[in-house]
Enzyme design. Structure first.
Site, mmCIF file in Angstrom:
data_model
loop_
_atom_site.group_PDB
_atom_site.id
_atom_site.type_symbol
_atom_site.label_atom_id
_atom_site.label_comp_id
_atom_site.label_asym_id
_atom_site.label_seq_id
_atom_site.Cartn_x
_atom_site.Cartn_y
_atom_site.Cartn_z
ATOM 1 N N THR A 1 0.979 -1.354 0.113
ATOM 2 C CA THR A 1 0.045 0.111 0.052
ATOM 3 C C THR A 1 0.791 1.233 0.172
ATOM 4 O OG1 THR A 1 -0.257 -0.148 2.485
ATOM 5 C CG2 THR A 1 -1.933 -1.034 1.150
ATOM 6 N N THR B 1 12.112 -3.601 11.394
ATOM 7 C CA THR B 1 11.030 -2.602 10.866
ATOM 8 C C THR B 1 10.399 -3.450 9.474
ATOM 9 O OG1 THR B 1 10.312 -0.514 9.689
ATOM 10 C CG2 THR B 1 12.487 -1.741 9.320
#
Length: 390
Positions: free
Chosen positions: A151, A183
Site C-alpha cells: 500500500t 521494521t
C-alpha cells in the site's frame, strides 16, 4: 541526502518481475552479490511470524547471506505446513537460479495474511528467470523498492558513502508499523569490508536509533525484517564511520516510511527530553506519537496540548513523572505550563499546518532523551485498511 536514483554498490545486481502475486506490475524482486558476503539481520518478534521470517532467521544465523528475494502482496503467514514448504521452495529456486547455497538466501514476504502463495505462477516465473540467466539482473534499487511496495504510495531508497565504499538501502512499509526488533522490510547493501561482528553491532545500533523509533499505528507486522549485506568489494572501512553512515541511512529510510504512512499528510516527530533514562524517554514519546487523539489533532492543525498531557499521563507505571515538572512545546513555543496567548495560538495553528510537526516534552527528571517518528491520522488510513482485502 537520499539519492532519487542510486545505483547498487560494486558487486551487487537486482532483478524484478511479475510473478502473479498481484494483478499487474512487478511483485518479485531479488538482490544478489556476485561474490561471497557477510551479513547481519533482525526480525519481528511477533508470535505469528511468517515462514519467510522463521526460515530467514535460520539462514541469517550463518552471517553469510548473499541474496535477498522479496514477494510482495502476500505475507504467506498463517498458511500452515504448506506455507513453510512454499517459502523453502522459493528460497531454493532463487538459490538454484543464482548458483549459490540456499542458506545464503534471505526471503521476505509482505502483504495479505492467511492466503497461500500462488506457487504455479511463481514456479513458472523462476523457470523463465533461470532461462534468461544473468541478463535478467538489470533492475536498480528504485526498481526493487517499487516491486516491494504494497500500500506504499512511493518507493523508498537511500544511499551513503564511507571511505571508498557505498551503502544503498531499500525499504517498504506504510502501515502495521510499530517495530519490535526491526521494521517492515528494509535491506542495506554495501561494498564495504567488515567482519560479521562489526556489521551486527552497527546494525543493532542503527535500528535502535531509527526503525525502533518509528510508529504509524502501534501494530507490529508478522513479517518485519531488516538486513545488511556486505561483500567487501570496495575494501576495508573504519567500523565507527561505517556505523555512523548506516545509522544515518536507516534514519533516512525511517523518515520516508513515516511520511508515507497510510493516509498520512504530515510527519510527526515527538521528542522527550530530561527523562530519567533513555527507555523512559522512548516509552513516553511513543505514547504521544501513537495517541489517536494527538494524531488527529496534528492532522487538523489543532494545537490541542491537553491531548499531549493525556498521552503522558496514561503512563501510570512511570511514577517518577510529576505534572509540576512537565513542560510541553509545539515546535519552539511552550504550551504547558505557560499557555500561549491568542496571538501565539494563531501562530501555532499555522505552524501545525506544515508538512512536519514537532512536539517536545520535558520531564524534568534527568538528562536522557529520545525522539520517535510517526504521522498524522486521517480518514485515508481508515479507507485503506477497511478495503485492504476486498
Amino acid at each position: 541526502m537520499s539519492h532519487i536514483h542510486p545505483a547498487w554498490p560494486t558487486g551487487f545486481a537486482g532483478y524484478t518481475g511479475h510473478g502473479g502475486l498481484r494483478d499487474s506490475g512487478d511483485d518479485i524482486s531479488v538482490v544478489v552479490s556476485d561474490r561471497p558476503a557477510v551479513s547481519a539481520a533482525m526480525f519481528t518478534r511477533s508470535l505469528f511470524a511468517g515462514p519467510a521470517v522463521t526460515l530467514s532467521r535460520t539462514h541469517a544465523a550463518g552471517r553469510r547471506l548473499r541474496a535477498v528475494v522479496t514477494l510482495a502482496q502476500n505475507a504467506n503467514v498463517a498458511t500452515g505446513r504448506q506455507g513453510e514448504e512454499n517459502a523453502a521452495e522459493v528460497a531454493g529456486r532463487v538459490a538454484a537460479v543464482l548458483g549459490i547455497p540456499v542458506g545464503e538466501v534471505l526471503i521476505g514476504s509482505t502483504g495479505v495474511i492467511g492466503r497461500p502463495l500462488p506457487m504455479d505462477t511463481i514456479r513458472a516465473h523462476f523457470d523463465a528467470a533461470a532461462d534468461r540467466g544473468p541478463a535478467a539482473f538489470t533492475a536498480g534499487p528504485l526498481d526493487v523498492a517499487r516491486a516491494m511496495m504494497t500500500t506504499d504510495t512511493r518507493p523508498k531508497t537511500a544511499e551513503r558513502a564511507v571511505g571508498g565504499a557505498r551503502l544503498v538501502g531499500v525499504a517498504k512499509g506504510v502501515g502495521m508499523l510499530e517495530p519490535d526488533m526491526a521494521t517492515m522490510l528494509a535491506y542495506v547493501l554495501t561494498d564495504a569490508a567488515l567482519s560479521p561482528a562489526e556489521l551486527d553491532t552497527a546494525l543493532r545500533a542503527a535500528v535502535d536509533r531509527s526503525f525502533h523509533c518509528l510508529s504509524v499505528d502501534t501494530d507490529t507486522s508478522t513479517s518485519d525484517t531488516v538486513a545488511v549485506i556486505a561483500n567487501g568489494a570496495a575494501g576495508p572501512v573504519d567500523p565507527g564511520e561505517f556505523a555512523a553512515a548506516l545509522a544515518d541511512l536507516c534514519l533516512d529510510l525511517t523518515l520516508q516510511l513515516a511520511r508515507d504512512g497510510e493516509g498520512a499528510t504530515k510527519l510527526l516527530r515527538v521528542t522527550v527530553e530530561h527523562a530519567a533514562d533513555p527507555a523512559q524517554a522512548r516509552r513516553v514519546a511513543k505514547s504521544v506519537v501513537n495517541s489517536p487523539l494527538v494524531k488527529t489533532a496534528v492532522h487538523g492543525a489543532d494545537p490541542n496540548w491537553g491531548r499531549v498531557l493525556m498521552a503522558i499521563g496514561k503512563n501510570t507505571d512511570e511514577t517518577s513523572i510529576s505534572p509540576d515538572k512537565v513542560t510541553v512545546r509545539f515546535g519552539t513555543t511552550e504550551v504547558y505550563p505557560d499557555e500561549p496567548g491568542p496571538g501565539t495560538l494563531a501562530d501555532l495553528t499555522a505552524a501545525m499546518r506544515k508538512d512536519e510537526v514537532d512536539i517536545v516534552v520535558g520531564l524534568g527528571l534527568g538528562q536522557a532523551a529520545a525522539t520517535v517518528y510517526g504521522c498524522d491520522l486521517s480518514a485515508g488510513y481508515i479507507r485503506v485498511n477497511a478495503d485492504y482485502t476486498t
